[in-house]
Design an enzyme around this catalytic site. Structure first.
Site, PDB file in Angstrom:
ATOM      1  N   SER A 103       0.832  -1.202   0.000  1.00  0.00           N
ATOM      2  CA  SER A 103       0.000   0.000   0.000  1.00  0.00           C
ATOM      3  C   SER A 103       0.865   1.250   0.000  1.00  0.00           C
ATOM      4  O   SER A 103       1.987   1.246   0.539  1.00  0.00           O
ATOM      5  CB  SER A 103      -0.845  -0.033   1.274  1.00  0.00           C
ATOM      6  N   TYR A 113      -1.742  -0.780  10.962  1.00  0.00           N
ATOM      7  CA  TYR A 113      -2.042  -1.341   9.639  1.00  0.00           C
ATOM      8  C   TYR A 113      -0.841  -1.144   8.710  1.00  0.00           C
ATOM      9  O   TYR A 113      -0.343  -2.075   8.082  1.00  0.00           O
ATOM     10  CB  TYR A 113      -3.288  -0.685   9.036  1.00  0.00           C
ATOM     11  N   LYS A 148       2.039  -3.787   6.771  1.00  0.00           N
ATOM     12  CA  LYS A 148       2.425  -3.798   5.348  1.00  0.00           C
ATOM     13  C   LYS A 148       3.943  -3.641   5.204  1.00  0.00           C
ATOM     14  O   LYS A 148       4.580  -4.341   4.423  1.00  0.00           O
ATOM     15  CB  LYS A 148       1.702  -2.680   4.582  1.00  0.00           C
TER      16      LYS A 148
END
Ligand code: UDP
Length: 328
Positions: free
Chosen positions: A115, A139, A143
């Site tokens: 991302s 989050y 990643k």
């Protein structure tokens, strides 16, 4: 994923065009929204939890797997702040299980959903793949940790081909109106919030801040149609089969649109006004984020075909045809 199943760019576009009429396609949805294309490709569908190694093992036993595209992961920033362990458990453990299984079954090719969040608040735009990586929430950390794990893994294991695809802001829906975004509860993301307001499920869109240093004061992002994004994965698979090692690509359009510009494009798609109100800035948001997609263009031939109007048209088409999402 079998190598022979990968369509050429022309085949893909022809197929995408045919899909514009829902009757023409042999697609149907399973209860959880996974799509099986029954007409042409022979796709076997198995539902397994990536945290359940035994189940996945069974899936792998069925046939030879040439490549894996790993999309599974939790992705809501706010939820990750509130429930960090859930994010680390889910995103990290499932990916480690998957790599271990790929290792066991001799599968060397992986496409991983990363991302733009790994860039944090970039020093400038457009954002290049070479920019420093820094994250600001659990989050994003999952990643970046997974990218690091995959980098470490590829470094000492010759013959592993891994594409880290850094998605910008995927929006829109399949043009058939059969597959779209159906968030649980109140949408966190802009576009489902706007379409749910347009369909009458929400009173008004809250615009998070209008005092950023941008064209109209609202946040600017690089929105990319989900079908363009999907095609980026097809191109990434081709790249993997050329034994490329570990590669990293931004997937966006290279254009930035403000919240109010997206809102206006959605009003155009719907043909009626959509109420909105200006609210406080959302904590953790940045002013502007858009990609340089030069590398993906030069090395993969990736070029987004859908513009912001088409993205809004397809998002609205999905919402209009499915006011309750996948629930009937
Ligand atoms: N946004 C907004 N109202 C919403 C949701 C999002 O104004 O209800 C803004 C948000 O502040 C950001 C942009 O829309 O500038 C895109 O937010 P989204 O959550 O869709 O994606 P993000 O860029 O945060 O991953």
């Amino acid at each position: 994923m079998n190598k022979k199943m990968i369509p050429s760019m022309d085949e893909w576009l022809k197929e995408a065009k045919a899909h514009e009429s829902a009757e023409k396609i042999g697609m149907y949805l399973t209860h959880n929204g996974i799509v099986r294309k029954s007409a042409k490709a022979k796709v076997r569908f198995g539902e397994e939890n990536t945290k359940n190694v035994t189940g996945m093992q069974f899936s792998y036993d069925q046939e030879k797997v040439d490549a894996v595209i790993h999309f599974a992961g939790l992705k809501a920033v706010g939820e990750s702040v509130a429930k960090p362990l859930m994010y680390y458990q889910n995103n990290l453990i499932s990916t480690l299980n998957l790599i271990e299984l790929m290792e066991k079954y001799g599968c060397n090719n992986l496409v991983f959903s990363s991302s733009a969040t790994v860039y944090g608040d970039p020093i400038s735009v457009p954002i290049y793949e070479t920019f420093d990586l820094k994250v600001t929430n659990p989050y994003g950390r999952t990643k970046l940790m997974l990218e690091d794990i995959l980098r470490d893994y590829a470094k000492v294991n010759e013959g592993k081909n891994i594409a880290l695809l850094r998605y910008f802001n995927p929006i829109g829906a399949h043009p058939s109106g059969l597959i779209g975004e159906d968030p649980n509860g109140i949408p966190n993301n802009l576009v489902p919030y706007i379409t749910q307001t347009a369909i009458g499920k929400r009173k008004a869109l809250g615009v998070f801040g209008n005092d950023y240093d941008t064209i109209d004061g609202t946040g600017v992002r690089d929105y990319v149609h989900v079908c363009d994004l999907a095609y980026g994965h097809v191109l990434a698979l081709d790249k993997l089969f050329s034994d490329c090692g570990l590669v990293v690509y931004n997937l966006g359009t290279g254009n930035g649109y403000s919240v109010l510009q997206v809102h206006a494009a959605m009003e155009k798609a719907c043909g009626f006004p959509i109420p909105y109100e200006i609210k406080e800035r959302r904590p953790g948001d940045i002013a502007t984020c858009y990609a340089s997609c030069e590398k993906a263009y030069k090395e993969l031939g990736f070029e987004a075909k859908y513009d912001i109007d088409a993205m809004c048209r397809d998002a609205w088409n999905w919402q209009k045809n499915n006011p309750n999402g996948f629930k009937k």
